[in-house]
Every structure is written in C-alpha cells, then in structure tokens.
Design a protein around this motif. Sequence first.
Motif, PDB file in Angstrom:
ATOM      1  N   VAL A 113     105.861 -28.664 -23.216  1.00  0.00           N
ATOM      2  CA  VAL A 113     105.865 -27.592 -22.210  1.00  0.00           C
ATOM      3  C   VAL A 113     104.432 -27.135 -21.969  1.00  0.00           C
ATOM      4  O   VAL A 113     103.693 -26.888 -22.929  1.00  0.00           O
ATOM      5  CB  VAL A 113     106.742 -26.417 -22.682  1.00  0.00           C
ATOM      6  N   ASN A 122     102.805 -22.749 -14.183  1.00  0.00           N
ATOM      7  CA  ASN A 122     103.814 -23.785 -13.991  1.00  0.00           C
ATOM      8  C   ASN A 122     103.197 -25.026 -13.350  1.00  0.00           C
ATOM      9  O   ASN A 122     102.237 -24.936 -12.583  1.00  0.00           O
ATOM     10  CB  ASN A 122     104.954 -23.259 -13.131  1.00  0.00           C
ATOM     11  N   HIS A 125     106.310 -31.010 -10.895  1.00  0.00           N
ATOM     12  CA  HIS A 125     106.841 -32.253 -11.460  1.00  0.00           C
ATOM     13  C   HIS A 125     107.006 -33.311 -10.382  1.00  0.00           C
ATOM     14  O   HIS A 125     106.520 -34.429 -10.508  1.00  0.00           O
ATOM     15  CB  HIS A 125     108.175 -31.955 -12.149  1.00  0.00           C
ATOM     16  N   GLU A 315     117.455 -33.935 -18.287  1.00  0.00           N
ATOM     17  CA  GLU A 315     117.044 -34.739 -17.132  1.00  0.00           C
ATOM     18  C   GLU A 315     118.249 -35.048 -16.245  1.00  0.00           C
ATOM     19  O   GLU A 315     118.149 -35.021 -15.010  1.00  0.00           O
ATOM     20  CB  GLU A 315     116.385 -36.038 -17.599  1.00  0.00           C
ATOM     21  N   THR A 336     107.841 -27.704 -13.695  1.00  0.00           N
ATOM     22  CA  THR A 336     108.032 -27.535 -15.130  1.00  0.00           C
ATOM     23  C   THR A 336     107.440 -26.187 -15.503  1.00  0.00           C
ATOM     24  O   THR A 336     106.245 -25.951 -15.302  1.00  0.00           O
ATOM     25  CB  THR A 336     107.322 -28.643 -15.923  1.00  0.00           C
ATOM     26  N   LYS A 348     112.751 -25.678 -22.910  1.00  0.00           N
ATOM     27  CA  LYS A 348     112.089 -26.316 -21.775  1.00  0.00           C
ATOM     28  C   LYS A 348     112.923 -26.036 -20.534  1.00  0.00           C
ATOM     29  O   LYS A 348     114.152 -26.096 -20.582  1.00  0.00           O
ATOM     30  CB  LYS A 348     111.951 -27.832 -21.979  1.00  0.00           C
ATOM     31  N   TYR A 350     113.144 -26.608 -16.128  1.00  0.00           N
ATOM     32  CA  TYR A 350     112.725 -27.052 -14.801  1.00  0.00           C
ATOM     33  C   TYR A 350     113.251 -26.051 -13.779  1.00  0.00           C
ATOM     34  O   TYR A 350     114.427 -25.678 -13.813  1.00  0.00           O
ATOM     35  CB  TYR A 350     113.318 -28.418 -14.453  1.00  0.00           C
TER      36      TYR A 350
END
Length: 443
Positions: A113, A122, A125, A315, A336, A348, A350
């Motif tokens: 992270v 941030n 991604h 994911e 991220t 973690k 997203y």
Amino acid sequence: MHDIKSIRDNPQAFDAGLARRGLKPLSASLLAIDERRRAAILASEQAQARRNAASKEIGDAKKAKDEARAAKLMAEVAELKTTMPELEAAAKAADEELTKELSAIPNIPFDEVPDGVDEHGNVQHHVFGNKRSYSFAPKLHDDLGTALGYMDFEAAAKLSGARFVVLKKGLARLERAIGQFMLDLHTTEHGYTEINPPLLVRNEVMFGTGQLPKFEDDQFWAIKGELLAAPDHERLKTERLGLIPTAEVSLTNLVRESILDEKQLPMRLTALTPCFRAEAGAAGRDTRGMIRQHQFTKVELVSITTPEVSKDELERMLSCAEQVLQKLDLHYRVMTLCAGDMGFSSQKTYDIEVWMPGQGDGGMFREISSCSVCGDFQARRMDARSRGPDGKPRFVHTLNGSGTAVGRALIAVMETYQQEDGSIAVPSALQPYMGGLKVIARE
C-alpha cells in the motif's frame, strides 16, 4: 481487532504499521496492559489450583486425625475464597481494558500500500474509457433533475431535512433500474448469492465490522418508544438498533460466532439495500445535490475467504465492480488508496472514481465504489472462523466492496448521458429495466 500475541511477537512491525496510518506507537502501552492481564490470570489460576490442592489436603489431614493441620488448611482455603474474586476481577478488568484499547486501533496496511496521509497520496492504478466531448456546457445532475421536475430537494427537506432527496417518475425508475441491473449482473454473471438482510442491527454487529466504537457518531440509531418514555442512558445504548451504513455490516456478520467448513469458501454475498449515514465527520462537504446523502441505495459485495486467497479475491471483486461501469460505458479510474486514506478495517483498498462531466470546471472524478480486503481483522471482532482439512479452526478473511453506489451511478448516468435539451438518454444496458424507454424527458 488485532491479535495481542502478534503484537507481543513483533512490536516494532506493529508500531511501524501504525506510523503509516499517522498514529503514534502503541505497542508498549498495549503490552503493559497485557502483562498485567496475564499476571492477574496466572495469579487467579494459581489461587484456584492451590485452593483445590488445599481442599484435598484437608481431607487427608482429617483422615490422619491431624486436626491442627486441617484447621490451618481450612483457614488457608477460607482466605483464598476471599481473595480469589478480587484476583478474578483484576484479570477481567485488565482483559476489558486491553479489548477496549485494541478495538479502537485501525488495521495495519499491507507493505504494498502506498504511503500518504490523505487522498493526495493515492496512486492511479488504471483508467477505463475516455472523457466524452459535448457541443454544450454539461450541467450538474441536480440542475438537470430539477429542470426535469423529477428531483426535488425542497420536498425532501420538508420531510426529513438536509441531505435527502425525492426522486420522481423517470429518475425514480432509473434509480430502481440501475440497482436491479447491478444485482442481476452480480448474481447471474459473477456468482454472488443475493441476500435481503435486516436494515437494523445490534451494537455487537456494528462492532464486528468496525463501526463501533470509533464511529458511533457517524451512525443513525433507532430507539424503541418504550425506552424514550423512561429514559435510561445505559439501557438506551444497550437496546438501541443501528441503521446500517452499508449492507457490509449485515452481510459480513452472517458468519459471526460460527465455524465454517472451508469447503463452503469463498462465500460471496450481495445485497441491494437502503443505507444510512449521519455523516458527522463530513459537515460542509458536498452539500449540493446527491453526492453525499443521509439515505442512499447501494449494491454491496462481501466475500468470506481463507487467508491463502483473500488477496486474489480483492482483485476479483474489483473486476466485478468495474464491469458495472463498463457495461454502462462510464469513464472511470481506479485508485490504490494510500495508508492514511484507507478505511478503519482495511488492509488494502481500491477506489473506483467515475467521471462526472458536470462536476467542477470541466468535470471531475468522484468515488463510486471502494473494494477492500480486511484480513482477519473483522473476523476476530465477530469470532468468525473456518475449519480446514487439518480440523483446526482459524479466523476467516473478509472483503467488502460497493458494486456500486446506486445514487452515484444515477448521477453519473445523468451527467454523462445528458442531451443539449436537458433530457437524459438511457444507456442500452438499462433500457430493458426501463420498459424500453430510451430517453427521460420532461412531460
């Protein structure tokens, strides 16, 4: 909730993780409480063991007609009987103190992270699609909705106050269509099981997913009328029910206080529910339009997995949420989150941020989904475990994500698909849910 044994084994790593969250070192104070707790437990156990042994020795002394020894042992047992409740109370108090301290500490971020203290840290991604070009200046969703006569903030304010909205006709149907489209996608194509959970939950359920104790002021609470008639603060707090801020709370807690067979995992659950947030920490932010409401609708995704696959499941969950926006042909980016911007329970996260052309000067990305892996942090708070082939129970890993926020998807569709005359084109993926309607226009 953190494992005190893990902190005991590696206090430096724990403090380093807290530092990435912007917190001071806490391992020393936690281990001091733990030491008192362990010492009190040991003293209580030793006293109990000595009491049991002395009781047996009394019988032996009486058999041997050693009255003096029997009397001495009886006096010792009587003294132990007096002191043992104090030792047990000390152990309980130390245990409760440690639990209280641990329950207020956020999860430790993964090493991967990115560092950072807020949203500015941030990291992008990836991006899907491109900004649309318009032959006119795109309008905000609330300007569009008000002009259509289908979005009424004044009526909502009369009913409930600020941060509520009344949707009518085409926009009310469009919001319903978006939610049903998402739910159908996740259940038929992504393998999630649809759940219709309670919207009101107990304190311990809020604690399980991390809303309590730290974020108590951000919740709405329901109180029974009989309690209001004879107010008792402690009873009110004990018997109240919380309105869920997200279906994550209900769905994740379905496995609380249970031991699952690992053959059942991964368990993937989804729900379309109203959500309620007091937004106590967001005063003055996004006061216009539907961006930040006290009541909103969301499709939630929750996964219960084993430790070995939880990262891969994150994911997968992200991909499922993304497909919603892809099928609606909405431009978005995936970020991220840095360590300082993640939610309390996350290791973690997203964020999916959808492009809204009417926001700001020339459009703006706004968050529409967060997908997080929490490791065993929530499972420890819920006592949710699984049993593998070796027969030994271990804590499950939990994940949650928005699949996605229906209200924000509505305003993203409105702003993206707006026409120069103020009407809203209906995306092709939603037209079957709209009875074939292709355009929402003022009647």
